[in-house]
Scaffold this motif. Structure first.
Motif, PDB file in Angstrom:
ATOM      1  N   GLN A 192      13.865 -80.112 -38.995  1.00 20.50           N
ATOM      2  CA  GLN A 192      13.673 -80.331 -40.426  1.00 20.50           C
ATOM      3  C   GLN A 192      15.009 -80.502 -41.138  1.00 20.50           C
ATOM      4  O   GLN A 192      15.302 -79.809 -42.112  1.00 20.50           O
ATOM      5  N   LEU A 193      15.798 -81.434 -40.687  1.00 20.44           N
ATOM      6  CA  LEU A 193      17.090 -81.709 -41.310  1.00 20.44           C
ATOM      7  C   LEU A 193      16.859 -82.628 -42.509  1.00 20.44           C
ATOM      8  O   LEU A 193      16.271 -83.701 -42.368  1.00 20.44           O
ATOM      9  N   ALA A 194      17.309 -82.227 -43.680  1.00 20.62           N
ATOM     10  CA  ALA A 194      17.049 -82.964 -44.923  1.00 20.62           C
ATOM     11  C   ALA A 194      18.035 -84.117 -45.109  1.00 20.62           C
ATOM     12  O   ALA A 194      18.814 -84.154 -46.060  1.00 20.62           O
ATOM     13  N   ALA A 195      18.032 -85.046 -44.158  1.00 24.26           N
ATOM     14  CA  ALA A 195      18.877 -86.241 -44.223  1.00 24.26           C
ATOM     15  C   ALA A 195      18.291 -87.272 -43.273  1.00 24.26           C
ATOM     16  O   ALA A 195      17.632 -86.926 -42.297  1.00 24.26           O
ATOM     17  N   SER A 196      18.567 -88.541 -43.557  1.00 24.04           N
ATOM     18  CA  SER A 196      18.086 -89.608 -42.672  1.00 24.04           C
ATOM     19  C   SER A 196      18.979 -89.701 -41.435  1.00 24.04           C
ATOM     20  O   SER A 196      20.127 -89.220 -41.458  1.00 24.04           O
ATOM     21  N   LYS A 222      11.931 -87.933 -39.205  1.00 15.73           N
ATOM     22  CA  LYS A 222      10.786 -87.020 -39.221  1.00 15.73           C
ATOM     23  C   LYS A 222      10.450 -86.744 -40.677  1.00 15.73           C
ATOM     24  O   LYS A 222      11.199 -86.036 -41.357  1.00 15.73           O
ATOM     25  N   GLY A 223       9.357 -87.322 -41.147  1.00 20.90           N
ATOM     26  CA  GLY A 223       8.981 -87.178 -42.546  1.00 20.90           C
ATOM     27  C   GLY A 223      10.076 -87.745 -43.422  1.00 20.90           C
ATOM     28  O   GLY A 223      10.578 -88.842 -43.200  1.00 20.90           O
ATOM     29  N   ALA A 224      10.494 -86.972 -44.423  1.00 19.37           N
ATOM     30  CA  ALA A 224      11.556 -87.398 -45.336  1.00 19.37           C
ATOM     31  C   ALA A 224      12.946 -87.106 -44.763  1.00 19.37           C
ATOM     32  O   ALA A 224      13.954 -87.485 -45.355  1.00 19.37           O
TER      33      ALA A 224
END
Length: 146
Positions: free
Chosen positions: A10-14, A98-100
């Motif tokens: 769940q890393l909040a970056a592309s 993964k997702g956003a």
């Protein structure tokens, strides 16, 4: 035989944002405090066939390793081989959407023989402890950049 494994799903970056940091040696040296230097012996830095030597400082000791990138897919993965006297370590660094955000994985393994097995059993806890801290700093740097 596995030397090290790390996964963050769940890393909040592309993946592109993650690789902007992966492809910046100066930023990597700031994040990974154990990484002291990267010296290239080939023109290409992030491409298949790129050869380089890294210098690590771990627990008041300095280590130098020869490396070669054997596979590079931009914004997706890097596979490299590290030569040690105990054998060759293969490391896979991969990022998938993964997702956003992204899922980040790092896996290192070495071909096992009896001598290597004892070596890995000895160093694996230290590698895990040091690298987990470094990877958490990497994740924080990726998030703060975006």
């Amino acid at each position: 035989m596995e030397v090290y494994s790390y996964r963050s799903d769940q890393l909040a970056a592309s993946p592109k944002e993650v690789f902007q940091i992966v492809n910046d040696d100066e930023q990597l040296k700031k994040i990974f405090t154990i990484l002291k230097d990267i010296e290239y012996s080939t023109k290409g830095k992030r491409s298949k066939g790129a050869k380089f030597r890294i210098t690590l400082g771990v627990r008041n000791k300095t280590y130098r390793f020869r490396n070669e990138i054997t596979e590079y897919v931009e914004n997706e993965k890097i596979v490299m081989k590290t030569k040690l006297k105990q054998g060759v370590i293969t490391t896979l660094f991969s990022v998938e959407p993964k997702g956003a955000g992204s899922e980040l994985s790092v896996q290192s393994s070495i071909e096992s023989s009896m001598g290597v097995r004892m070596f890995i059993m000895t160093v694996k806890p230290v590698v895990k402890s040091v690298m987990n801290k470094e990877m958490k700093k990497f994740e924080a740097a990726v998030i703060s950049e975006n």
